[in-house]
Write an enzyme that holds these catalytic residues in place. Structure first.
Site, PDB file in Angstrom:
ATOM      1  N   GLY A   1      78.746  29.072  20.500  1.00  0.00           N
ATOM      2  CA  GLY A   1      78.624  28.882  19.209  1.00  0.00           C
ATOM      3  C   GLY A   1      77.570  29.913  18.765  1.00  0.00           C
ATOM      4  N   GLY A   2      76.475  29.805  18.659  1.00  0.00           N
ATOM      5  CA  GLY A   2      75.401  30.610  18.319  1.00  0.00           C
ATOM      6  C   GLY A   2      75.345  32.107  18.511  1.00  0.00           C
TER       7      GLY A   2
ATOM      8  N   SER B   1      74.715  26.846  24.473  1.00  0.00           N
ATOM      9  CA  SER B   1      73.733  27.660  24.578  1.00  0.00           C
ATOM     10  C   SER B   1      74.014  28.932  25.503  1.00  0.00           C
ATOM     11  CB  SER B   1      72.426  27.092  24.734  1.00  0.00           C
ATOM     12  OG  SER B   1      72.054  26.239  23.708  1.00  0.00           O
TER      13      SER B   1
ATOM     14  N   HIS C   1      85.807  18.652  19.911  1.00  0.00           N
ATOM     15  CA  HIS C   1      84.295  19.109  19.775  1.00  0.00           C
ATOM     16  C   HIS C   1      83.318  17.991  19.557  1.00  0.00           C
ATOM     17  CE1 HIS C   1      80.695  21.458  18.778  1.00  0.00           C
ATOM     18  NE2 HIS C   1      81.142  22.252  19.564  1.00  0.00           N
TER      19      HIS C   1
ATOM     20  N   GLU D   1      81.016  20.623  27.575  1.00  0.00           N
ATOM     21  CA  GLU D   1      79.942  21.043  26.593  1.00  0.00           C
ATOM     22  C   GLU D   1      78.925  19.972  26.790  1.00  0.00           C
ATOM     23  OE1 GLU D   1      80.692  24.166  23.307  1.00  0.00           O
ATOM     24  OE2 GLU D   1      81.632  22.328  22.737  1.00  0.00           O
TER      25      GLU D   1
ATOM     26  N   ASN E   1      83.161  30.105  18.774  1.00  0.00           N
ATOM     27  CA  ASN E   1      83.324  28.694  17.838  1.00  0.00           C
ATOM     28  C   ASN E   1      82.296  28.992  16.888  1.00  0.00           C
ATOM     29  OD1 ASN E   1      83.323  26.565  16.496  1.00  0.00           O
ATOM     30  ND2 ASN E   1      82.445  25.342  17.942  1.00  0.00           N
ATOM     31  N   TRP E   2      83.006  29.648  15.639  1.00  0.00           N
ATOM     32  CA  TRP E   2      81.785  29.808  14.440  1.00  0.00           C
ATOM     33  C   TRP E   2      81.370  28.727  13.649  1.00  0.00           C
ATOM     34  CZ3 TRP E   2      84.648  35.362  12.278  1.00  0.00           C
ATOM     35  CH2 TRP E   2      84.580  36.083  13.498  1.00  0.00           C
ATOM     36  N   LYS E   3      82.076  27.569  13.917  1.00  0.00           N
ATOM     37  CA  LYS E   3      81.757  26.460  13.242  1.00  0.00           C
ATOM     38  C   LYS E   3      81.889  26.773  11.685  1.00  0.00           C
ATOM     39  CE  LYS E   3      79.062  25.201  16.976  1.00  0.00           C
ATOM     40  NZ  LYS E   3      77.951  24.388  17.708  1.00  0.00           N
TER      41      LYS E   3
ATOM     42  N   GLY F   1      73.624  24.117  20.913  1.00  0.00           N
ATOM     43  CA  GLY F   1      72.704  24.643  19.383  1.00  0.00           C
ATOM     44  C   GLY F   1      71.172  24.457  19.941  1.00  0.00           C
TER      45      GLY F   1
ATOM     46  N   GLU G   1      80.715  17.665  17.924  1.00  0.00           N
ATOM     47  CA  GLU G   1      80.538  17.619  16.354  1.00  0.00           C
ATOM     48  C   GLU G   1      81.817  16.666  15.597  1.00  0.00           C
ATOM     49  OE1 GLU G   1      79.712  21.781  15.716  1.00  0.00           O
ATOM     50  OE2 GLU G   1      77.810  21.397  17.039  1.00  0.00           O
TER      51      GLU G   1
HETATM   52  P1  PGA Z   1      76.097  26.856  21.190  1.00  0.00           P
HETATM   53  O1  PGA Z   1      77.388  25.972  20.731  1.00  0.00           O
HETATM   54  O2  PGA Z   1      76.484  28.090  21.879  1.00  0.00           O
HETATM   55  O3  PGA Z   1      75.575  27.185  19.748  1.00  0.00           O
HETATM   56  O4  PGA Z   1      75.319  25.924  21.803  1.00  0.00           O
HETATM   57  C1  PGA Z   1      78.380  25.523  21.481  1.00  0.00           C
HETATM   58  C2  PGA Z   1      79.548  25.028  20.918  1.00  0.00           C
HETATM   59  O5  PGA Z   1      79.169  24.059  19.890  1.00  0.00           O
HETATM   60  O6  PGA Z   1      80.886  25.108  21.237  1.00  0.00           O
END
Ligand code: PGA
Length: 246
Positions: free
Chosen positions: A230-231, A209, A92, A164, A8-10, A170, A94
């Site tokens: 994500g990251g 994470s 998600h 999640e 997930n590159w956001k 994050g 967010e």
């Molecule tokens: P993260 O993000 O791996 O940076 O914690 C995961 C996500 O939001 O899908």
């Protein structure tokens, strides 16, 4: 079934960075695990083209609950499918937090995306205050029941759920494998009750994470079928490591 790792590159990466990622990733990816990528919508066409060279499927981070019409700024699931998108993320944290997406709205988005033939990765998870007040299972249970209402057996191959915990996204704080497995087992049981004919087959991803140094232990848990990342998905080297290609 192979483990599934979803990047997930956001709202990250420019065009050149997308190309550089795929050049490096494609040169080493050996398909030990399934790899999917979710870039910004503006890079989806490019990602679909690059990913296809190694059977890496790409999808969007959001989709409208309408297929067309006067909805300025929205992404049509019908046209995403036409473009070649394989899946969409929905719900998600967010999106829930910054764009006020409720499980009721998400139910409508999930159904529309499934009807249009997209796979859906439906995300659920509790916040830190909810966890600390012992509400994790009731919050996640409500998100599952409200968001996945009225889904028929016809879509059994297209539904994926990602757990999640919001406090782990994050932040560098990962749920321990035991904590994650506990919620995954609960989600599995709820899905079996809700969808007796296919609840046990739905892929369950853990997100929050996930990194090369904790992925193996997480994926070793009984009800964890993959990760939503994500990251650590932004660098090809790290995403390769998550996919089992060092
Ligand atoms: P993260 O993000 O791996 O940076 O914690 C995961 C996500 O939001 O899908």
């Amino acid at each position: 079934m192979n483990k599934l790792l979803v990047a997930n590159w956001k709202m990250n990466k420019n065009t050149l960075e997308c190309i550089e990622f795929f050049n490096e990733f494609n040169s080493k990816y050996s398909a030990k695990r399934d790899a999917w990528v979710s870039p910004q919508a503006i890079h989806l066409s490019l990602a679909i083209h690059e990913g296809a060279k190694k059977n890496v499927k790409c999808g969007s981070q959001n989709a409208s609950d309408h297929t067309s019409g006067a909805y300025t700024g929205e992404l049509s699931p019908k046209n995403l499918k036409e473009l070649g998108a394989h899946f969409t993320l929905l719900g998600h944290s967010e999106r829930r937090q910054y764009f006020n997406e409720t499980s009721k709205l998400l139910n409508s988005k999930v159904k529309t995306a499934l009807q249009e033939g997209l796979k859906v990765i439906y995300c659920v998870g509790e916040t830190l205050p909810e966890r600390e007040s012992n509400q994790t299972l009731s919050i996640v249970g409500d998100q599952i029941h409200q968001g996945l209402n009225d889904i028929t057996d016809a879509h059994e191959d297209n539904l994926i759920v990602a757990y999640e915990p919001v406090w782990a996204i994050g932040t560098g704080k990962t749920a321990s494998p035991t904590q994650a497995q506990q919620v995954h087992a609960f989600i599995r049981a709820e899905l079996k009750k809700k969808f007796p004919s296919f609840g046990d087959k739905v892929r369950l991803l853990y997100g929050g994470s996930v990194k090369p140094d904790n992925v193996e232990e997480l994926l070793g848990q009984k009800d964890i079928d993959g990760g939503l990342v994500g990251g650590a998905s932004l660098k090809a080297k790290d995403f390769l490591a998550l996919c089992g290609d060092k």
